[in-house]
Design a protein around this motif. Structure first.
Motif: not given
Length: 738
Positions: A38-44, A87-93
């Protein structure tokens, strides 16, 4: 392929038997794509997590009618700063599903309240109660009792509005000696009940793919308004919008309040039209997508799912169970249609020639209407630049003196297409500047040495002109190549998106079939003069009045929009002499016409009224007050209609004595003589549409010759420009220069 598209439009598109993808994995891969691309390169981080949480609950419940204050507090404490890690840990759902589960629970509770109130409550329309017109910033209901009272007011407003609508329609039908089109419909309470029932069933019937779609859309849009997640069916629709074609039956569908899906239009010479059995206003109640006996009841099914079932592979049959229009209630028949490729001809670029062949000021003007910058990556012959080039060559053959390019409502499309099209009018030189996230700036140049058309140009824009439209309008303005005319500004989107199928980034053994795609913002674009269109848009040289100036329309009102900035001017920019546009003279003549134009006067009056209504942000629930408002509006409508009928008749006579209008489509370009415009026949040329009997009661006079006030003024400006250019050429004072 890079695209510049701010919005998608559903044209035609529960059940999907394919196994859903592993959406925890889909979410992680999409998050990584956004992190790195993404253009803004936002930190998660926690800040982004809060954005995602607020956007997700806000998307589910934008009017704050379902969640309660305690729900938001509890869910927020649990997830507001954790979604980035999940999200990054594959458990967001799990979080997405829990939040949706609370929402669904509240929807079911509100559905019970709606049913109870409609059955048992006696609504009184004599008390001084009000409801907010816009609840976006309202407080969440404190508890169930607070929510019940809020829904009492919502239903009261819905019933009052429906009752008054029916009374107004009945009155107009009587005045016009027509049958009341709502006479046989269920009463107001039943109609409102059906409306909510359809919505409630949609919420209750959501599956894992739907929930993932809602949640991942919030994740993407937390980065900027134009980064989006596409579910599998939305990805299909995105391709249709870009390619301007689909594989289906060639029918336009509409969801009915009672749960059925109605046939609103049939494409002429399309599959359904040639098969011959499907009729306008038929009601579809079941679909067998492969004509193999596996029927699905589509009552109360979301329209996008119905469309997905009807679309399919070329040459494969689909069976529809329909209730024929006008047949007795409950009567059904089976119609089998073979799917074929259907081109959406109503969305193709078209043209007109307006031949002012009377009097001293004889001239021919061309008008180009571009609904979008479409491009089919699978068939390079299907592209807007090719179609426009064909039309321009015929317009040149007709010896037009000037050209109007109508970009109103054009939301964008392919970056490559707008690069080519700008070159048609400026020849060699930079068209737009692209800025990467690392700060590198790349000018995109026209692929042509000379312009295809070098005559006078006026560009018509509005708040719906976005992205690629803004590149074209901005470039022609920066080159002093055209006079831009329209609303106070265009939309204000100055970013470039790239769609990526998420399945490409998933492990080989993962279930990737319905993973969907992410369309992420990867670049910002800048005009060749160095200004961004982001939030600012393109400000016309000549601004015309518009009611939309009173509304919050445009990028600057969108959440998380990237900021406006400027860069250096493109090095090879060699603009034409701005004096050759005669802006001062054109502005003076325009100002005089606008000041004397009753239609623009009406627009200014309406704008003032809308601004006041938006500022007050409340609606009376008292029948007497609403009837007074309707009476005032009706008096105003009748007064305007009477004035317009007389004035439009005079204008129509003047038009007949002044010019002729000729149609120019891709089907017409090789004709020796172009056909004259026939408004009634041309509107049904590509698709037969069902007559809307309610809309037919609108007695507002049609625009003279089908030319609305903005287009008419744009043509007047173009005529003034053509006249000034001709006079200057005769005097030998027209030249190119900085």
């Amino acid at each position: 392929m890079r695209f510049l598209i701010p919005a998608l439009v559903l044209w035609l598109i529960p059940c999907c038997t394919t196994k859903a993808a592993a959406f925890d994995l889909v979410a992680r891969e999409m998050s990584r794509i956004l992190q790195n691309g993404h253009y803004a390169r936002l930190d998660f981080d926690d800040e982004l997590s809060k954005r995602i949480f607020n956007d997700y609950v806000g998307d589910l419940d934008p009017s704050r009618l379902y969640f309660e204050d305690a729900d938001i507090l509890k869910l927020g404490q649990k997830y507001e700063t954790e979604l980035d890690n999940m999200l990054l840990g594959k458990r967001s759902m799990a979080a997405a599903s829990e939040i949706y589960g609370v929402y669904k629970k509240r929807v079911i509770e509100r559905a019970a309240v709606v049913e109870q109130l409609l059955k048992e409550h006696e609504f009184s329309f004599t008390t001084d109660e009000f409801i907010a017109r816009d609840r976006e910033d309202a407080a969440w209901p404190k508890n169930a009792e607070d929510a019940k009272n809020l829904w009492r007011l919502q239903l009261k407003e819905a019933l009052l509005a429906e009752t008054l609508r029916r009374q107004e329609i009945a009155r107009r039908a009587k005045e016009q000696g027509k049958k009341n089109p709502l006479k046989d419909q269920p009463d107001a309470k039943e109609k409102i009940s059906q409306r909510y029932e359809r919505f409630f069933k949609t919420i209750e019937g959501a599956d894992d793919e739907d929930i993932a779609n809602y949640f991942l859309s919030a994740v993407a849009r937390a980065h900027d308004p134009h980064s989006e997640y596409f579910s599998a069916r939305e990805l299909q629709q995105f391709r249709v919008n870009i390619q301007n074609r689909l594989v289906g039956i060639g029918a336009l569908l509409r969801a009915e309040d009672d749960g059925a899906t109605k046939i609103e239009g049939i494409v002429n010479n399309g599959p359904a039209d040639r098969q011959g059995e499907l009729s306008l206003k038929d009601r579809v109640v079941g679909v067998d997508s492969k004509n193999d006996g596996n029927w699905v009841d589509i009552m109360f099914m979301p329209l996008d799912r119905v469309v997905e079932m009807i679309r399919g592979e070329d040459g494969v049959e689909v069976a529809l169970k329909v209730e024929p229009a006008g047949a007795p209630s409950g009567e059904t028949r089976i119609i089998v249609i073979k799917r074929e490729e259907v081109t959406m001809k109503d969305e193709l670029t078209t043209a007109e020639i307006i031949d002012y062949d009377k009097g001293q000021d004889k001239m021919k003007l061309g008008v180009i209407k571009m609904p979008s910058f479409y491009f089919d990556p699978e068939d390079r012959a299907v592209r807007v630049s090719r179609d426009l080039e064909i039309l321009l060559e015929r317009l040149k053959k007709e010896n037009i003196d000037g050209l109007a390019i109508d970009l109103r409502g054009n939301g964008g499309g392919s970056l490559e297409e707008v690069r080519r099209i700008t070159g048609f009018f400026v020849g060699a030189g930079p068209v737009v500047q692209i800025k990467m996230t690392n700060g590198h700036i790349e000018p995109l140049k026209s692929p042509f040495r000379k312009p295809l058309y070098d005559g006078p140009i006026v560009v018509l824009t509005d708040k719906g002109s976005a992205s690629a439209s803004e590149i074209l309008a901005g470039a022609l303005q920066d080159y002093n190549r055209a006079v831009v005319v329209g609303e106070s500004s265009t939309y204000g989107k100055g970013t470039v998106q790239q769609p990526l199928e998420i399945s490409r980034f998933m492990p080989p053994l993962a279930n990737r079939e319905r993973a969907g795609a992410v369309k992420l913002t990867i670049q910002k674009f800048y005009r060749v003069a160095g200004s961004s269109t982001q939030k600012l848009g393109v400000v016309p040289d000549i601004i015309l009045p518009s009611v939309r100036d009173a509304l919050e329309v445009g990028e600057k009102y969108a959440d998380h929009a990237l900021d406006y900035d400027k860069i250096r001017r493109a090095q090879d920019l060699k603009p034409y002499n701005r004096q050759n546009l005669f802006i001062t003279m054109l502005t003076d003549k325009n100002a005089k016409r606008v000041s004397e134009n009753k239609d623009f006067s009406y627009i200014l009056e309406d704008t003032e009224r809308v601004e006041k209504r938006m500022k007050e942000n409340k609606v009376s629930l008292k029948m007497e007050d609403r009837k007074k408002e309707i009476a005032k509006a009706d008096l105003r409508r009748k007064s305007r209609n009477a004035e317009r009928l007389k004035r439009f008749a005079e204008i129509e006579k003047q038009d007949e004595a002044t010019f002729k209008m000729y149609r120019l489509t891709l089907d017409d370009v090789n004709l020796d003589q172009l056909p004259e415009v026939n408004l009634e026949n041309d509107s049904q040329r590509h698709m037969r549409q069902a007559k809307d009997e309610v809309a037919d009661l609108d007695d507002t006079p049609e625009w003279p010759s089908g030319v609305d006030a903005t287009k008419r003024e744009g043509l007047s400006i173009l005529r003034d420009l053509v006249g000034a250019v001709k006079a200057s050429k005769l005097a030998g004072v027209l030249e190119r220069g900085d």
